[in-house]
Motif scaffolding. Structure first.
Motif, PDB file in Angstrom:
ATOM      1  N   VAL A 208     -21.824  20.057 -40.488  1.00 46.76           N
ATOM      2  CA  VAL A 208     -23.096  20.196 -39.775  1.00 46.76           C
ATOM      3  C   VAL A 208     -24.141  19.440 -40.578  1.00 46.76           C
ATOM      4  O   VAL A 208     -24.353  19.733 -41.759  1.00 46.76           O
ATOM      5  N   ALA A 209     -24.784  18.469 -39.967  1.00 46.20           N
ATOM      6  CA  ALA A 209     -25.765  17.640 -40.663  1.00 46.20           C
ATOM      7  C   ALA A 209     -27.173  17.949 -40.172  1.00 46.20           C
ATOM      8  O   ALA A 209     -27.420  17.989 -38.963  1.00 46.20           O
ATOM      9  N   MET A 210     -28.089  18.169 -41.125  1.00 49.72           N
ATOM     10  CA  MET A 210     -29.473  18.485 -40.788  1.00 49.72           C
ATOM     11  C   MET A 210     -30.424  17.512 -41.490  1.00 49.72           C
ATOM     12  O   MET A 210     -30.108  16.945 -42.539  1.00 49.72           O
ATOM     13  N   ARG A 211     -31.580  17.365 -40.883  1.00 49.51           N
ATOM     14  CA  ARG A 211     -32.643  16.562 -41.480  1.00 49.51           C
ATOM     15  C   ARG A 211     -33.981  17.053 -40.932  1.00 49.51           C
ATOM     16  O   ARG A 211     -34.124  17.199 -39.709  1.00 49.51           O
ATOM     17  N   GLU A 212     -34.906  17.350 -41.844  1.00 50.68           N
ATOM     18  CA  GLU A 212     -36.256  17.799 -41.477  1.00 50.68           C
ATOM     19  C   GLU A 212     -36.211  18.982 -40.507  1.00 50.68           C
ATOM     20  O   GLU A 212     -36.966  19.050 -39.544  1.00 50.68           O
ATOM     21  N   GLY A 213     -35.287  19.908 -40.792  1.00 51.46           N
ATOM     22  CA  GLY A 213     -35.201  21.128 -40.003  1.00 51.46           C
ATOM     23  C   GLY A 213     -34.398  21.031 -38.727  1.00 51.46           C
ATOM     24  O   GLY A 213     -34.097  22.043 -38.101  1.00 51.46           O
ATOM     25  N   LYS A 214     -34.056  19.830 -38.326  1.00 52.49           N
ATOM     26  CA  LYS A 214     -33.354  19.636 -37.056  1.00 52.49           C
ATOM     27  C   LYS A 214     -31.861  19.413 -37.279  1.00 52.49           C
ATOM     28  O   LYS A 214     -31.443  18.889 -38.317  1.00 52.49           O
ATOM     29  N   LEU A 215     -31.089  19.811 -36.306  1.00 48.42           N
ATOM     30  CA  LEU A 215     -29.668  19.504 -36.294  1.00 48.42           C
ATOM     31  C   LEU A 215     -29.496  18.051 -35.855  1.00 48.42           C
ATOM     32  O   LEU A 215     -29.838  17.696 -34.726  1.00 48.42           O
ATOM     33  N   VAL A 216     -28.981  17.214 -36.762  1.00 50.55           N
ATOM     34  CA  VAL A 216     -28.793  15.798 -36.444  1.00 50.55           C
ATOM     35  C   VAL A 216     -27.480  15.598 -35.696  1.00 50.55           C
ATOM     36  O   VAL A 216     -27.419  14.913 -34.677  1.00 50.55           O
ATOM     37  N   CYS A 217     -26.421  16.188 -36.223  1.00 47.99           N
ATOM     38  CA  CYS A 217     -25.117  16.065 -35.580  1.00 47.99           C
ATOM     39  C   CYS A 217     -24.170  17.102 -36.182  1.00 47.99           C
ATOM     40  O   CYS A 217     -24.418  17.648 -37.248  1.00 47.99           O
ATOM     41  N   GLN A 218     -23.099  17.350 -35.479  1.00 47.85           N
ATOM     42  CA  GLN A 218     -22.068  18.271 -35.961  1.00 47.85           C
ATOM     43  C   GLN A 218     -20.747  17.833 -35.384  1.00 47.85           C
ATOM     44  O   GLN A 218     -20.684  17.206 -34.318  1.00 47.85           O
ATOM     45  N   GLY A 219     -19.676  18.125 -36.097  1.00 43.38           N
ATOM     46  CA  GLY A 219     -18.373  17.752 -35.595  1.00 43.38           C
ATOM     47  C   GLY A 219     -17.329  17.739 -36.687  1.00 43.38           C
ATOM     48  O   GLY A 219     -17.573  18.166 -37.818  1.00 43.38           O
ATOM     49  N   LYS A 220     -16.160  17.250 -36.338  1.00 45.51           N
ATOM     50  CA  LYS A 220     -15.086  17.135 -37.316  1.00 45.51           C
ATOM     51  C   LYS A 220     -15.466  16.084 -38.361  1.00 45.51           C
ATOM     52  O   LYS A 220     -16.307  15.227 -38.135  1.00 45.51           O
ATOM     53  N   VAL A 221     -14.790  16.176 -39.500  1.00 43.15           N
ATOM     54  CA  VAL A 221     -15.120  15.296 -40.628  1.00 43.15           C
ATOM     55  C   VAL A 221     -15.081  13.825 -40.217  1.00 43.15           C
ATOM     56  O   VAL A 221     -15.984  13.050 -40.545  1.00 43.15           O
TER      57      VAL A 221
END
Length: 254
Positions: A208-221
């Motif tokens: 799960v990738a975040m930046r500045e409080g927002k969810l940028v993207c999520q998924g398998k490696v």
């Protein structure tokens, strides 16, 4: 069942540190939260564990709103190790690990509690220092003792906020291998906040990738460890190399 986060936000002053985040944590897997400093990763982890209350949105644990469950029920399902631990009592390693059994023992340790304590100490390779006081240990030894306390709690969900802090390479690998073993053999659901994207790549199932409080993207490696995706997260070029069937980010500069 799983951990479900729906439209969660948290505001401090004028800053939205978590901004309308929704996701589901896969059960029986390792999920890593990555992103720059200030992305909101640790805050979101604290909200998931009920250490913080969200300003908006909801968190469900095993199909029930977490804030509607009593503390004892939550503590038997979910354990968390925060980034900073400040226990002022002078405790031995064994005494600290025993705290993980409190939701069950209420301070009166049983034979079963002792078994979980001994297993956690053994998992974290702490037998030789189990009688030493926490304040005499190195940073890495102390961190392993705190993780052992979390393991002794024996919950289905284990949340760790930067568990590799103060650890050398050997013990960092050891801890990640233990977390992998917990998911593979005991079907534990592990969620970690981690800065090293290569540890996340090699040991996680999901990112799960975040930046500045927002969810940028999520998924398998494999979906996240892409140059274009990492550039969106970190605003820097991170070439990817395939090493031993793992995607490795070459993020250092020459």
């Amino acid at each position: 069942m799983a951990i479900e986060i729906r439209n969660v936000s948290k505001v401090y002053g004028n800053k939205k540190v978590v901004d309308n985040v929704s996701l589901t944590i896969p059960q029986g897997k390792i999920t890593s939260f990555i992103g720059p400093n200030g992305a909101g990763k640790s805050t979101l982890l604290a909200i998931i564990s009920r250490l913080l209350m969200a300003d908006d949105g909801k968190v469900c644990l095993n199909g029930r709103l977490i804030h509607e469950q009593n503390s004892e029920d939550v503590a038997r399902q979910l354990s968390i190790l925060k980034q900073s631990n400040h226990i002022s009592l002078r405790l031995t390693v064994e005494e600290l690990v025993a705290f993980g059994r409190f939701p069950y023992s209420k301070g009166n340790l049983t034979k079963t509690d002792r078994t979980f304590i001994n297993n956690a100490i053994d998992y974290m390779d702490l037998n030789e220092i189990r009688s030493q006081y926490i304040d005499t240990l190195s940073g890495g030894q102390r961190q392993r003792a705190y993780i052992a306390m979390t393991l002794a709690q024996d919950t289905d969900y284990i949340l760790l906020d930067e568990p590799l802090n103060n650890l050398d390479m050997k013990h960092s690998v050891q801890i990640m291998q233990i977390l992998r073993k917990l998911t593979n053999e005991l079907n534990k659901t592990v969620v970690i906040v981690i800065h090293d994207i290569n540890f996340a790549s090699c040991y996680s199932d999901y990112i799960v990738a975040m930046r500045e409080g927002k969810l940028v993207c999520q998924g398998k490696v494999a979906d996240i460890m892409q140059e274009a995706v990492l550039h969106q997260i970190y605003d820097m070029k991170i070439p990817i190399r395939e090493i031993g069937n793992h995607k490795i980010g070459v993020y250092f500069r020459t």
